[in-house]
Design a protein around this motif. Structure first.
Motif, short mmCIF file in Angstrom:
data_model
loop_
_atom_site.label_atom_id
_atom_site.label_comp_id
_atom_site.label_asym_id
_atom_site.label_seq_id
_atom_site.Cartn_x
_atom_site.Cartn_y
_atom_site.Cartn_z
N UNK A 172 -47.10 -27.21 11.84
CA UNK A 172 -47.08 -26.01 12.67
C UNK A 172 -45.92 -25.10 12.28
N UNK A 173 -44.78 -25.72 12.01
CA UNK A 173 -43.59 -24.96 11.59
C UNK A 173 -43.88 -24.20 10.30
N UNK A 174 -44.48 -24.89 9.33
CA UNK A 174 -44.79 -24.26 8.04
C UNK A 174 -45.84 -23.15 8.22
N UNK A 175 -46.82 -23.39 9.09
CA UNK A 175 -47.85 -22.37 9.31
C UNK A 175 -47.24 -21.11 9.90
N UNK A 176 -46.34 -21.29 10.87
CA UNK A 176 -45.72 -20.13 11.51
C UNK A 176 -44.83 -19.38 10.53
N UNK A 177 -43.95 -20.10 9.83
CA UNK A 177 -42.95 -19.42 9.01
C UNK A 177 -43.42 -19.07 7.60
N UNK A 178 -44.43 -19.77 7.10
CA UNK A 178 -44.93 -19.44 5.77
C UNK A 178 -46.15 -18.53 5.86
N UNK A 179 -47.20 -18.99 6.57
CA UNK A 179 -48.43 -18.20 6.65
C UNK A 179 -48.25 -16.96 7.52
N UNK A 180 -47.88 -17.18 8.79
CA UNK A 180 -47.68 -16.02 9.68
C UNK A 180 -46.48 -15.19 9.25
N UNK A 181 -45.48 -15.86 8.66
CA UNK A 181 -44.32 -15.14 8.15
C UNK A 181 -44.71 -14.16 7.06
N UNK A 182 -45.62 -14.60 6.18
CA UNK A 182 -46.10 -13.72 5.10
C UNK A 182 -46.90 -12.54 5.67
#
Length: 441
Positions: A240-250
């Motif tokens: 979830x952390x990676x999804x938020x900061x990598x995917x949604x961050x992008x």
């Protein structure tokens, strides 16, 4: 109209007066009470339940006033369908991506490998209620349920999608009537100010609610239950952390804002969800904040309530990750073909049970019941820790909906960029607006 708090007029607000500080302190206090005095902790459950009921009480008026006045103020009614269409495209894209991310991580990390659980040894009675609810759900039934029995029953029952449905229709009717409907629109806009002021008053009780809910969770389930399945919990939180900061961050970066700044901006709502395990507790505050961040009221009113049912990034990550965990823990072989089938079923079932209390666990049951190779009884493995993963699901969902609101507003040219930058930088004054957001630059 701008209303400033007295403390802001005199100077900087003391740190202990900030809601997020109070909620964070309440969460820590709740954990300590639940851990050292578990019996007392379980008895504090009514505090959390009462606060959530207070917030649910105001959700229907907030949605109705925001959506109806937002649409009534639109000169081009085609925008309503265009905003809804763009929002649904965004939701379907990123919800499906979240399912794929959960599937990939489960295959790479393999959190359930080595447990060698015999499905026959599991107590399926514990999850029978969820399985029955999942069986009752269908796409057609879900769509039919959007239409309320009467005009007022949606408000009486508090169903988010039903209230949204009524609000959209009423807003369109006001826009079509035109000048003769202006007194009604003025009345609704006047009601918006005290309604959001009531939200602010109710939020004063947030620390008490967070304290009671967290004390109950720790008192009933205990910190030890986290350690028993720490690998799954850790994998889910990391994903979830990676999804938020990598995917949604992008996505955020591409659209000209920082995901970190957005998270800081809605930190009070995120902590509220963490403390109460209820995403609905943050809905009124999130809608108010996104409007103050420069998103047009009509966009906020359509995207956020709809996103609460259709844009469930955290829930979707959980579904595929948990399904593969159960398969791995019970030594159930799953071919890539079966995994793709699981993914496709999850895409449908996550929409069919949208908006239902405990949707994450119910949609998982619905998915596994259609893919017979994975034993539904395996859900008993994660029932005890589901409470500890529900907070992460809800937080990820809320961040996803906040990002979606900004993105859709920008797509529609209904985002005030300067106001967004000021809000995310913490420069905007605390305000409650009775009129729609400023036009896009």
């Amino acid at each position: 109209m701008i209303i400033e708090h007295p403390a802001e007029v005199r100077g900087k607000t003391p740190f202990y007066r900030h809601l997020y500080v109070q909620v964070l302190a309440a969460i820590v206090a709740g954990i300590l009470v639940g851990h050292f005095y578990p019996e007392l902790g379980t008895q504090l459950k009514p505090l959390g339940d009462a606060f959530i009921k207070l917030v649910k009480m105001i959700i229907a008026p907030v949605i109705f006033l925001t959506v109806a006045t937002g649409i009534a103020g639109m000169s081009d009614l085609a925008k309503v369908g265009r905003v809804a269409g763009k929002a649904m495209i965004y939701f379907l894209t990123f919800s499906s991506l979240a399912l794929v991310v959960g599937l990939i991580v489960a295959n790479v990390v393999q959190p359930g490998v080595g447990m060698h659980i015999d499905p026959a040894s599991l107590d399926s009675k514990a999850i029978s209620t969820y399985a029955e609810k999942a069986h009752e759900q269908s796409i057609a039934g879900f769509l039919m349920n959007i239409i309320p029995t009467t005009l007022t029953s949606a408000f009486a029952e508090g169903d988010i999608l039903q209230v949204l449905f009524i609000s959209v229709l009423f807003g369109i009717s006001l826009a079509l009537v035109g000048k003769k409907a202006e007194p009604v629109v003025d009345l609704l806009q006047a009601l918006t100010l005290p309604t959001f002021r009531l939200v602010a008053i109710l939020m004063k009780a947030a620390p008490v609610g967070a304290f009671g809910a967290m004390a109950f969770t720790i008192g009933k389930y205990g910190l030890a239950s986290i350690a028993n399945l720490a690998m799954l919990i850790g994998t889910f939180y990391l994903t979830s952390f990676l999804f938020v900061f990598v995917v949604l961050g992008a996505v955020a970066r591409y659209n000209g804002f920082s995901i970190m700044a957005l998270i800081r901006y809605i930190k009070e709502e995120l902590l509220l969800v963490l403390g109460t395990s209820s995403s609905e507790a943050a809905l009124p505050g999130l809608m108010n904040k996104m409007e103050k961040a420069g998103c047009k009221r009509s966009v906020v009113g359509l995207v956020i309530p709809t996103g609460y049912s259709f844009n469930l990034d955290g829930t979707n990550i959980y579904m595929t990750l948990a399904a593969l965990f159960i398969a791995q823990a019970t030594d159930t072989p799953l071919s890539y073909g079966n995994q793709i089938l699981l993914l496709l079923v999850a895409m449908l079932s996550s929409k069919g049970a949208a908006g239902i209390t405990g949707a994450g666990f119910i949609t998982l049951a619905a998915t596994l019941s259609v893919v017979p190779s994975v034993p539904v009884a395996g859900m008993a493995l994660i029932l005890g820790i589901d409470r500890f993963m529900s907070e992460c699901r809800a937080i990820t969902n809320i961040v996803g909906n906040a990002v979606a609101t900004v993105v859709v507003a920008k797509w529609e040219g209904e985002l005030h960029q300067a106001q967004l930058r000021a809000a995310l930088a913490g420069e905007a004054p605390i305000e409650i607006k009775a009129t729609s957001a400023q036009p896009a630059e």
